[in-house]
Design a protein around this motif. Structure first.
Motif, PDB file in Angstrom:
ATOM      1  N   ARG A 127       3.653  -0.772   3.207  1.00  0.00           N
ATOM      2  CA  ARG A 127       3.466   0.630   2.868  1.00  0.00           C
ATOM      3  C   ARG A 127       4.772   1.081   2.216  1.00  0.00           C
ATOM      4  O   ARG A 127       5.866   0.695   2.667  1.00  0.00           O
ATOM      5  N   TYR A 128       4.668   1.893   1.206  1.00  0.00           N
ATOM      6  CA  TYR A 128       5.876   2.287   0.475  1.00  0.00           C
ATOM      7  C   TYR A 128       6.927   2.909   1.397  1.00  0.00           C
ATOM      8  O   TYR A 128       8.114   2.559   1.327  1.00  0.00           O
ATOM      9  N   GLU A 129       6.518   3.817   2.260  1.00  0.00           N
ATOM     10  CA  GLU A 129       7.480   4.475   3.143  1.00  0.00           C
ATOM     11  C   GLU A 129       8.104   3.485   4.114  1.00  0.00           C
ATOM     12  O   GLU A 129       9.277   3.619   4.492  1.00  0.00           O
ATOM     13  N   THR A 130       7.339   2.477   4.528  1.00  0.00           N
ATOM     14  CA  THR A 130       7.896   1.449   5.406  1.00  0.00           C
ATOM     15  C   THR A 130       8.926   0.610   4.672  1.00  0.00           C
ATOM     16  O   THR A 130       9.973   0.242   5.236  1.00  0.00           O
ATOM     17  N   SER A 144      -2.296   3.956  -5.078  1.00  0.00           N
ATOM     18  CA  SER A 144      -2.396   2.725  -5.857  1.00  0.00           C
ATOM     19  C   SER A 144      -1.698   1.560  -5.168  1.00  0.00           C
ATOM     20  O   SER A 144      -0.907   1.723  -4.239  1.00  0.00           O
ATOM     21  N   ILE A 145      -2.013   0.367  -5.651  1.00  0.00           N
ATOM     22  CA  ILE A 145      -1.443  -0.879  -5.134  1.00  0.00           C
ATOM     23  C   ILE A 145      -0.718  -1.574  -6.268  1.00  0.00           C
ATOM     24  O   ILE A 145      -1.262  -1.745  -7.365  1.00  0.00           O
ATOM     25  N   ALA A 146       0.516  -1.969  -6.007  1.00  0.00           N
ATOM     26  CA  ALA A 146       1.325  -2.640  -7.026  1.00  0.00           C
ATOM     27  C   ALA A 146       1.828  -3.978  -6.511  1.00  0.00           C
ATOM     28  O   ALA A 146       2.221  -4.102  -5.347  1.00  0.00           O
ATOM     29  N   ILE A 147       1.792  -4.976  -7.376  1.00  0.00           N
ATOM     30  CA  ILE A 147       2.461  -6.248  -7.108  1.00  0.00           C
ATOM     31  C   ILE A 147       3.734  -6.248  -7.937  1.00  0.00           C
ATOM     32  O   ILE A 147       3.687  -6.106  -9.157  1.00  0.00           O
ATOM     33  N   ILE A 148       4.862  -6.391  -7.275  1.00  0.00           N
ATOM     34  CA  ILE A 148       6.146  -6.415  -7.972  1.00  0.00           C
ATOM     35  C   ILE A 148       6.788  -7.773  -7.767  1.00  0.00           C
ATOM     36  O   ILE A 148       6.857  -8.293  -6.643  1.00  0.00           O
ATOM     37  N   ILE A 149       7.235  -8.362  -8.865  1.00  0.00           N
ATOM     38  CA  ILE A 149       7.777  -9.712  -8.874  1.00  0.00           C
ATOM     39  C   ILE A 149       9.275  -9.635  -9.149  1.00  0.00           C
ATOM     40  O   ILE A 149       9.687  -9.403 -10.289  1.00  0.00           O
ATOM     41  N   PRO A 150      10.125  -9.791  -8.136  1.00  0.00           N
ATOM     42  CA  PRO A 150      11.565  -9.781  -8.396  1.00  0.00           C
ATOM     43  C   PRO A 150      11.992 -11.092  -9.046  1.00  0.00           C
ATOM     44  O   PRO A 150      11.587 -12.175  -8.612  1.00  0.00           O
ATOM     45  N   VAL A 198      -1.452  -0.845   9.556  1.00  0.00           N
ATOM     46  CA  VAL A 198      -0.553  -1.962   9.240  1.00  0.00           C
ATOM     47  C   VAL A 198       0.554  -1.468   8.315  1.00  0.00           C
ATOM     48  O   VAL A 198       0.289  -0.910   7.256  1.00  0.00           O
ATOM     49  N   GLU A 199       1.792  -1.687   8.716  1.00  0.00           N
ATOM     50  CA  GLU A 199       2.938  -1.240   7.927  1.00  0.00           C
ATOM     51  C   GLU A 199       3.465  -2.337   7.012  1.00  0.00           C
ATOM     52  O   GLU A 199       3.883  -2.078   5.886  1.00  0.00           O
ATOM     53  N   ILE A 200       3.501  -3.567   7.521  1.00  0.00           N
ATOM     54  CA  ILE A 200       3.901  -4.739   6.740  1.00  0.00           C
ATOM     55  C   ILE A 200       2.922  -5.852   7.071  1.00  0.00           C
ATOM     56  O   ILE A 200       2.554  -6.039   8.233  1.00  0.00           O
ATOM     57  N   ALA A 201       2.510  -6.607   6.068  1.00  0.00           N
ATOM     58  CA  ALA A 201       1.663  -7.773   6.293  1.00  0.00           C
ATOM     59  C   ALA A 201       2.299  -8.982   5.619  1.00  0.00           C
ATOM     60  O   ALA A 201       2.931  -8.858   4.561  1.00  0.00           O
ATOM     61  N   VAL A 218       2.923  -1.819  -1.693  1.00  0.00           N
ATOM     62  CA  VAL A 218       3.723  -2.650  -2.590  1.00  0.00           C
ATOM     63  C   VAL A 218       3.709  -4.078  -2.058  1.00  0.00           C
ATOM     64  O   VAL A 218       4.014  -4.314  -0.885  1.00  0.00           O
ATOM     65  N   LEU A 219       3.348  -5.024  -2.914  1.00  0.00           N
ATOM     66  CA  LEU A 219       3.377  -6.427  -2.526  1.00  0.00           C
ATOM     67  C   LEU A 219       4.513  -7.124  -3.260  1.00  0.00           C
ATOM     68  O   LEU A 219       4.628  -7.036  -4.477  1.00  0.00           O
TER      69      LEU A 219
END
Length: 271
Positions: free
Chosen positions: A201-204, A7-13, A127-130, A99-100
């Motif tokens: 990526r979560y692990e990244t 799954s893909i999640a957008i998390i807003i701190p 791609v690990e981070i974008a 995770v975005l």
């Protein structure tokens, strides 16, 4: 640890105790709170499985619940937004694979810009981070260079290789452009303004947070340099704001400027 899904999640701190702007997520912007606006932008992105606000403050949490948003309470041990995003990811019922991190003050971020990072993660599984960047024209380049010459800190530029992987991020304007490179026949400037939006990526993300800040991060005060110092590649995605103005909210003056932009350009979302 919860099981990891695709799954893909957008998390807003969202933090209440900002030294420059206490209570910023609950500040009203043209009739809606800042955090409500950012949550709505995230919800407008298609193909996202989860949108979640991560906060350490019950006032923010209660407000998010009241407008129907999903919120998780993270501890005060989180020292920055990235750590808060990781902690929130771990607290979800199912750990997302992507995770975005959408900053809680990013009220003028078009949904299609957010979607561009998610699309890149889907398109290329290596791609690990974008992250996102906007190409500067001569006018915006000269304005930024002038501002830097006057001692302003805001505004980060990025250089990247032919595959789109970041070479360096800086508070200075990079690359240096010679005066004879600014003529009418000079073509398109190779100068990109960085947009502080990241997908991981979560692990990244776990690996990144576990790394100690290095000398480049300490020098520039840019967290993303930590990834480069540890050899974690960052894919830079060129995005187009479609004529919209990019502006973050760090102070009350920024908030007033954002309200002016919304009046002049209209809301990003139809309400």
């Amino acid at each position: 640890m919860p099981r990891t899904s695709r799954s893909i999640a957008i998390i807003i701190p969202a933090r209440y105790g900002s030294s420059r702007f206490p209570g910023k997520p609950l500040a009203m912007i043209s009739g809606r709170t800042m955090i409500n606006r950012v949550w709505a932008l995230a919800r407008a992105v298609s193909g996202v499985d989860e949108v979640c606000v991560a906060t350490d403050d019950e006032r923010i949490a209660n407000h998010v619940r009241n407008f129907g948003g999903h919120v998780v309470l993270t501890g005060e041990e989180c020292t920055n937004g990235t750590e808060r995003v990781l902690r929130a990811s771990e607290m979800l019922a199912t750990t997302p694979s992507v995770v975005l991190n959408l900053q809680g003050d990013a009220v003028l971020t078009p949904p299609w810009v957010i979607a561009a990072l998610i699309d890149e993660m889907r398109r290329d599984p290596t791609v690990e981070i974008a992250t996102a960047a906007v190409r500067m024209d001569k006018r915006s380049y000269e304005a930024l260079r002038k501002a830097k010459g006057q001692g302003e800190v805001g505004g980060t530029t990025v250089t990247f290789d032919r595959r789109g992987n970041a070479l360096y991020f800086s508070k200075s304007v990079i690359p240096f452009v010679r005066n004879d490179g600014l003529g009418d026949d000079a073509g398109i400037l190779p100068v990109f303004r960085h947009i502080g939006l990241y997908s991981y990526r979560y692990e990244t993300l776990r690996r990144y947070v576990s790394c100690e800040p290095g000398p480049l991060e300490h020098s520039e005060k840019l967290e993303q340099l930590r990834a480069l110092e540890y050899g974690i590649p960052i894919r830079v995605v060129e995005v187009d704001y479609g004529g919209r103005t990019h502006w973050a909210v760090d102070t009350w003056d920024d908030l007033k400027r954002v309200e002016t932009i919304i009046r002049e350009e209209g809301d990003l979302l139809k309400t």
